[in-house]
Design an enzyme around this catalytic site. Sequence first.
Site, short mmCIF file in Angstrom:
data_model
loop_
_atom_site.label_atom_id
_atom_site.label_comp_id
_atom_site.label_asym_id
_atom_site.label_seq_id
_atom_site.Cartn_x
_atom_site.Cartn_y
_atom_site.Cartn_z
CG HIS A 38 -2.10 -0.96 1.01
ND1 HIS A 38 -2.80 -1.54 2.04
CD2 HIS A 38 -2.68 -1.42 -0.13
CE1 HIS A 38 -3.75 -2.32 1.54
NE2 HIS A 38 -3.69 -2.28 0.23
CB SER A 62 -0.37 1.83 4.81
OG SER A 62 0.47 1.28 5.79
CD GLU A 66 -2.98 -9.48 7.26
OE1 GLU A 66 -2.32 -8.42 7.20
OE2 GLU A 66 -2.96 -10.23 8.25
CG ASN A 99 2.33 -0.92 8.66
OD1 ASN A 99 3.24 -0.18 8.99
ND2 ASN A 99 2.12 -1.25 7.39
CB CYS A 115 4.14 -9.25 11.39
SG CYS A 115 4.28 -7.56 10.87
CB CYS A 162 3.85 -11.10 3.98
SG CYS A 162 5.04 -11.20 5.34
CB THR A 210 0.14 -9.42 10.07
OG1 THR A 210 -0.17 -8.67 8.89
CG2 THR A 210 0.02 -10.89 9.80
FE1 SF4 Z 1 4.66 -9.17 6.41
FE2 SF4 Z 1 4.38 -7.73 8.63
FE3 SF4 Z 1 5.43 -6.65 6.49
FE4 SF4 Z 1 2.83 -7.24 6.50
S1 SF4 Z 1 3.87 -5.71 7.77
S2 SF4 Z 1 4.26 -7.60 4.84
S3 SF4 Z 1 2.88 -9.14 7.72
S4 SF4 Z 1 6.31 -8.36 7.68
#
Ligand code: SF4
Length: 322
Positions: free
Chosen positions: A49, A232, A135, A234, A204, A105, A174
Amino acid sequence: MSVSEKPSLTILMGAPRGFCAGVVRAIEIVELALERYGAPVYVRHEIVHNRYVVEDLERKGAIFIEELDELPDGDRPVIFSAHGVPKSVPAAARQRNLFYLDATCPLVSKVHMEAERHHERGLQIVMIGHAGHPEVIGTMGQLPEGAIILVETPEEAESFEPRDSSKLAYITQTTLSVDDTREIVEILHRRFPNIVGPHKADICYATTNRQEVVKEMAPRCDMLLVVGAPNSSNSQRLVEVAKKSGCARSMLVQRAHEIDWSKVGGVRTLGITAGASAPEVLVEEVVAAFRERFEVALETIETRKENVSFKLPRELRQAAAQ
Ligand code: SF4
């Protein structure tokens, strides 16, 4: 403005930040596929992303599509994004005799396998995650409809009714907030003492580490910028974690030209970090924009070193070695 007239600014740089091993691998898969099979190479969904990454790959010959129906018949490879895909996607590709490469991933694939194992043992699965995220769609699509219940909030964790409360397991997206997920997991354990789950959560290492450094930096910052894209997960979580950890003026920024300078007034200490899909070049661009306006002193806040890397798909290992 001469150097001496610039106000001074301390920038705390979060480390680790930016690309994780799953993102590095996914981008490498597209680049190596272009080298090995020539352009165009099709990619289902944004490989990661980030618009900058996507546009860079487009220039090199990648064509991004959302569904396989958009793919013309022929011998062009198609790559599945790092977020993972429902089982129906590779099945449809096989039915059309398409050549596909899977850039999911490995840490997402691990969650897919966990879900399968629980299902085989007759457990109903609770997935903690955000509706609509690719995801989550990919993970829920590993099993027949109804096998996985999505829980997004503590309220939902309190109220959902499982098929059989003694036969339950949970998995997670994750890229969630470590703290928010812990709260939901605690509710699940209280309501269903027999629930089976991963040792911690499936969040993760990259998500965990980037949140950890933000928690360390945020209390010292007047403002904190997370370089990353609005879609995104995360990166969005990093902004939330920064706010909860004491820096109310925390926000996402995709590129330097997006910085709202009217909000920077009075800032003496700025934090900068980046989500797992944001390239370092964009972080450098943001730092450079601040250097134009401020006398900058950089300080790195490093909470952990990372040395994770993942194997490439078999078809591309030889291309990588060359
Ligand atoms: Fe893999 Fe974590 Fe990166 Fe997502 S954020 S691609 S789960 S390592």
